[in-house]
Design a protein around this motif. Structure first.
Motif, PDB file in Angstrom:
ATOM      1  N   PHE B  11      -1.665  -1.998 -13.929  1.00 14.20           N
ATOM      2  CA  PHE B  11      -0.236  -2.327 -14.103  1.00 14.20           C
ATOM      3  C   PHE B  11       0.310  -2.998 -12.838  1.00 14.20           C
ATOM      4  O   PHE B  11       0.972  -4.037 -12.906  1.00 14.20           O
ATOM      5  N   VAL B  12       0.004  -2.405 -11.679  1.00 16.24           N
ATOM      6  CA  VAL B  12       0.469  -2.966 -10.399  1.00 16.24           C
ATOM      7  C   VAL B  12      -0.094  -4.382 -10.236  1.00 16.24           C
ATOM      8  O   VAL B  12       0.624  -5.325  -9.895  1.00 16.24           O
ATOM      9  N   ASP B  13      -1.388  -4.514 -10.545  1.00 14.23           N
ATOM     10  CA  ASP B  13      -2.039  -5.820 -10.422  1.00 14.23           C
ATOM     11  C   ASP B  13      -1.366  -6.843 -11.338  1.00 14.23           C
ATOM     12  O   ASP B  13      -1.159  -7.996 -10.947  1.00 14.23           O
ATOM     13  N   THR B  14      -1.012  -6.407 -12.552  1.00 18.85           N
ATOM     14  CA  THR B  14      -0.356  -7.309 -13.511  1.00 18.85           C
ATOM     15  C   THR B  14       1.011  -7.743 -12.988  1.00 18.85           C
ATOM     16  O   THR B  14       1.341  -8.930 -13.002  1.00 18.85           O
ATOM     17  N   VAL B  15       1.800  -6.774 -12.496  1.00 20.16           N
ATOM     18  CA  VAL B  15       3.133  -7.120 -11.972  1.00 20.16           C
ATOM     19  C   VAL B  15       2.999  -8.107 -10.803  1.00 20.16           C
ATOM     20  O   VAL B  15       3.747  -9.076 -10.702  1.00 20.16           O
ATOM     21  N   LEU B  16       2.005  -7.872  -9.946  1.00 19.79           N
ATOM     22  CA  LEU B  16       1.871  -8.690  -8.736  1.00 19.79           C
ATOM     23  C   LEU B  16       1.285 -10.076  -8.988  1.00 19.79           C
ATOM     24  O   LEU B  16       1.602 -11.014  -8.266  1.00 19.79           O
ATOM     25  N   THR B  17       0.419 -10.179  -9.985  1.00 20.26           N
ATOM     26  CA  THR B  17      -0.327 -11.442 -10.107  1.00 20.26           C
ATOM     27  C   THR B  17      -0.167 -12.190 -11.433  1.00 20.26           C
ATOM     28  O   THR B  17      -0.582 -13.336 -11.535  1.00 20.26           O
ATOM     29  N   ALA B  18       0.417 -11.544 -12.468  1.00 19.24           N
ATOM     30  CA  ALA B  18       0.396 -12.170 -13.805  1.00 19.24           C
ATOM     31  C   ALA B  18       1.388 -13.317 -13.969  1.00 19.24           C
ATOM     32  O   ALA B  18       1.194 -14.181 -14.826  1.00 19.24           O
ATOM     33  N   ASN B  19       2.459 -13.321 -13.163  1.00 24.96           N
ATOM     34  CA  ASN B  19       3.485 -14.341 -13.377  1.00 24.96           C
ATOM     35  C   ASN B  19       3.449 -15.384 -12.261  1.00 24.96           C
ATOM     36  O   ASN B  19       4.210 -15.316 -11.303  1.00 24.96           O
ATOM     37  N   GLU B  20       2.547 -16.336 -12.427  1.00 23.13           N
ATOM     38  CA  GLU B  20       2.355 -17.380 -11.432  1.00 23.13           C
ATOM     39  C   GLU B  20       3.693 -18.079 -11.130  1.00 23.13           C
ATOM     40  O   GLU B  20       4.420 -18.446 -12.040  1.00 23.13           O
ATOM     41  N   GLY B  21       3.999 -18.183  -9.846  1.00 26.69           N
ATOM     42  CA  GLY B  21       5.236 -18.861  -9.447  1.00 26.69           C
ATOM     43  C   GLY B  21       6.392 -17.912  -9.205  1.00 26.69           C
ATOM     44  O   GLY B  21       7.452 -18.356  -8.770  1.00 26.69           O
ATOM     45  N   ASP B  22       6.218 -16.591  -9.493  1.00 27.22           N
ATOM     46  CA  ASP B  22       7.307 -15.662  -9.189  1.00 27.22           C
ATOM     47  C   ASP B  22       7.240 -15.255  -7.710  1.00 27.22           C
ATOM     48  O   ASP B  22       6.434 -15.809  -6.948  1.00 27.22           O
ATOM     49  N   HIS B  23       8.105 -14.309  -7.311  1.00 28.53           N
ATOM     50  CA  HIS B  23       8.164 -14.004  -5.880  1.00 28.53           C
ATOM     51  C   HIS B  23       6.893 -13.311  -5.375  1.00 28.53           C
ATOM     52  O   HIS B  23       6.484 -13.506  -4.237  1.00 28.53           O
ATOM     53  N   PHE B  24       6.249 -12.521  -6.228  1.00 31.16           N
ATOM     54  CA  PHE B  24       5.023 -11.830  -5.812  1.00 31.16           C
ATOM     55  C   PHE B  24       3.897 -12.823  -5.514  1.00 31.16           C
ATOM     56  O   PHE B  24       3.243 -12.734  -4.477  1.00 31.16           O
ATOM     57  N   THR B  25       3.684 -13.786  -6.434  1.00 32.12           N
ATOM     58  CA  THR B  25       2.587 -14.740  -6.212  1.00 32.12           C
ATOM     59  C   THR B  25       2.965 -15.752  -5.129  1.00 32.12           C
ATOM     60  O   THR B  25       2.099 -16.250  -4.427  1.00 32.12           O
ATOM     61  N   THR B  26       4.271 -16.029  -4.995  1.00 31.69           N
ATOM     62  CA  THR B  26       4.710 -16.946  -3.938  1.00 31.69           C
ATOM     63  C   THR B  26       4.376 -16.360  -2.562  1.00 31.69           C
ATOM     64  O   THR B  26       3.953 -17.072  -1.656  1.00 31.69           O
ATOM     65  N   LEU B  27       4.555 -15.032  -2.430  1.00 28.21           N
ATOM     66  CA  LEU B  27       4.226 -14.387  -1.154  1.00 28.21           C
ATOM     67  C   LEU B  27       2.734 -14.060  -1.060  1.00 28.21           C
ATOM     68  O   LEU B  27       2.213 -13.824   0.016  1.00 28.21           O
ATOM     69  N   VAL B  57       4.595 -17.859  13.502  1.00 27.19           N
ATOM     70  CA  VAL B  57       4.759 -16.445  13.112  1.00 27.19           C
ATOM     71  C   VAL B  57       5.521 -16.381  11.782  1.00 27.19           C
ATOM     72  O   VAL B  57       6.519 -17.077  11.603  1.00 27.19           O
ATOM     73  N   ILE B  58       5.033 -15.526  10.856  1.00 29.30           N
ATOM     74  CA  ILE B  58       5.708 -15.435   9.559  1.00 29.30           C
ATOM     75  C   ILE B  58       7.052 -14.721   9.708  1.00 29.30           C
ATOM     76  O   ILE B  58       7.249 -13.913  10.612  1.00 29.30           O
ATOM     77  N   HIS B  59       7.971 -15.019   8.795  1.00 26.78           N
ATOM     78  CA  HIS B  59       9.320 -14.472   8.865  1.00 26.78           C
ATOM     79  C   HIS B  59       9.345 -12.998   8.458  1.00 26.78           C
ATOM     80  O   HIS B  59       8.586 -12.585   7.580  1.00 26.78           O
ATOM     81  N   GLY B  60      10.225 -12.246   9.123  1.00 24.48           N
ATOM     82  CA  GLY B  60      10.387 -10.834   8.805  1.00 24.48           C
ATOM     83  C   GLY B  60      10.723 -10.585   7.342  1.00 24.48           C
ATOM     84  O   GLY B  60      10.337  -9.559   6.779  1.00 24.48           O
ATOM     85  N   GLY B  61      11.409 -11.526   6.716  1.00 17.36           N
ATOM     86  CA  GLY B  61      11.790 -11.368   5.316  1.00 17.36           C
ATOM     87  C   GLY B  61      10.590 -11.172   4.402  1.00 17.36           C
ATOM     88  O   GLY B  61      10.639 -10.395   3.452  1.00 17.36           O
ATOM     89  N   ALA B  62       9.496 -11.875   4.700  1.00 16.41           N
ATOM     90  CA  ALA B  62       8.280 -11.751   3.884  1.00 16.41           C
ATOM     91  C   ALA B  62       7.679 -10.361   4.063  1.00 16.41           C
ATOM     92  O   ALA B  62       7.177  -9.753   3.106  1.00 16.41           O
ATOM     93  N   ILE B  63       7.747  -9.850   5.286  1.00 20.37           N
ATOM     94  CA  ILE B  63       7.219  -8.504   5.561  1.00 20.37           C
ATOM     95  C   ILE B  63       8.112  -7.447   4.906  1.00 20.37           C
ATOM     96  O   ILE B  63       7.617  -6.465   4.347  1.00 20.37           O
ATOM     97  N   THR B  64       9.424  -7.690   4.924  1.00 18.71           N
ATOM     98  CA  THR B  64      10.358  -6.801   4.221  1.00 18.71           C
ATOM     99  C   THR B  64      10.000  -6.723   2.731  1.00 18.71           C
ATOM    100  O   THR B  64       9.931  -5.643   2.151  1.00 18.71           O
ATOM    101  N   ALA B  65       9.755  -7.878   2.123  1.00 16.83           N
ATOM    102  CA  ALA B  65       9.418  -7.928   0.693  1.00 16.83           C
ATOM    103  C   ALA B  65       8.119  -7.179   0.416  1.00 16.83           C
ATOM    104  O   ALA B  65       8.011  -6.443  -0.567  1.00 16.83           O
ATOM    105  N   LEU B  66       7.122  -7.347   1.307  1.00 17.97           N
ATOM    106  CA  LEU B  66       5.841  -6.647   1.151  1.00 17.97           C
ATOM    107  C   LEU B  66       6.043  -5.132   1.235  1.00 17.97           C
ATOM    108  O   LEU B  66       5.533  -4.379   0.395  1.00 17.97           O
TER     109      LEU B  66
END
Lengths: 132, 174
Positions: B11-27, B57-66
């Motif tokens: 389920f986690v894998d699906t949420v993170l990877t199934a929707n190409e172009g969403d915020h999860f796959t963008t990050l 250096v990557i932005h803190g916002g990306a780390i916040t999202a992770l």
């Protein structure tokens, strides 16, 4: 830093491009137009909480640059966000306020809203460290 | 009913990877492990995440999202069935800049569960937890499981379809 310089800076920062942040019409405001890559829940659809937080954090950073003479990015020491409403897939706005301006520390509060500024979707604060 | 952790990982894998172009796959956030009270995730270095073009250096916002994502799914591991746990609030402390070019790992754990709120914390690092990039603490909302009945039904139907598809492809090769 004036609006033009800030606009040029946003164009140089890849993460700012990834989110799609823009300098807002009003002073101290920023805009996050709808962008598919900021969606976290495709069924609702809703923005990813991380995209909202990233937008608010980046807004605070741009706000600090706008109000300082330095072109160096301020360092974020900590960032805290309270989510109060779901972020719908519509344009999102942010407004920054200077809470404290010290020689080394700067504290900024940020609110984010969509249709109505009186009904924010999230409130945040950021502490920055600046080097003289 | 008990949570099936293998199913939760899917389920986690699906949420993170199934929707190409969403915020999860963008990050580029990917699951590393899912167990009771604990979830690990990773985020590969990408030019699109850079916050400081002079240093890379990557932005803190990306780390916040992770960290938000990782804590959120850790919160979901304490439930009895698949559901989402919306973030109530989150605080991030940045301890050192992420190293350009390196993958960021996140480890999240739940440290308190109550009727309505799940308390979680997480660490972001490059593989050495003694050298953290950032730490996070966040509270997550425990909603009624019934609110996610449709979500579960859709996910399980899609999984079944995927499995039968794999089976029929497998038999074609025999």
């Amino acid at each position: 830093m004036n609006d033009l310089e800030l606009h040029q800076l946003i164009n140089r920062v890849p993460y700012a491009q990834t989110l799609g942040i823009q300098v807002g019409g009003e002073n101290d405001c920023f805009l996050l137009p709808t962008k598919k890559s900021n969606i976290g829940n495709p069924t609702l659809p809703a923005l990813h909480g991380g995209a909202i937080a990233g937008f608010m954090e980046l807004s605070a950073m741009m706000y600090v640059l706008r109000h300082s003479n330095s072109e160096k990015f301020p360092k974020v020491v900590d960032f805290a966000v309270d989510y109060v409403r779901a972020g719908k897939y519509v344009a999102t706005h942010s407004r920054c306020k200077l809470v404290y301006l010290g020689r080394r520390m700067i504290n900024v509060s940020i609110s984010a809203w969509q249709e109505d500024e009186a009904a924010p979707i999230a409130m945040a604060r950021a502490q920055f460290l600046v080097k003289e | 009913m008990a949570l099936d952790f293998e199913e939760l990982l899917r389920f986690v894998d699906t949420v993170l990877t199934a929707n190409e172009g969403d915020h999860f796959t963008t990050l580029g956030i990917r699951p590393e492990y899912v167990e009771r009270h604990r979830v690990g995730m990773s985020m590969s270095y990408s030019d699109t995440l850079i916050g400081d073009p002079d240093t890379g250096v990557i932005h803190g916002g990306a780390i916040t999202a992770l960290l938000d994502t990782c804590c959120g799914f850790a919160a979901a591991t304490v439930l009895v069935d698949l559901a989402m746990t919306p973030t109530i609030d989150l605080r991030i402390d940045y301890m050192r800049a992420a190293t350009p070019g390196q993958t960021v790992y996140a480890d999240a754990e739940v440290y308190r569960v109550t009727e309505s709120v799940i308390f979680a914390r997480a660490l972001a690092h490059h593989g050495d937890r003694e050298k953290p990039i950032a730490s996070a603490v966040g509270n997550f909302f425990r909603m009624e499981l019934a609110l996610f009945t449709d979500m579960r039904r859709e996910f399980r139907a899609a999984q079944k379809l995927k499995q039968s598809g794999q089976k029929s492809r497998g038999s074609d090769n025999e």
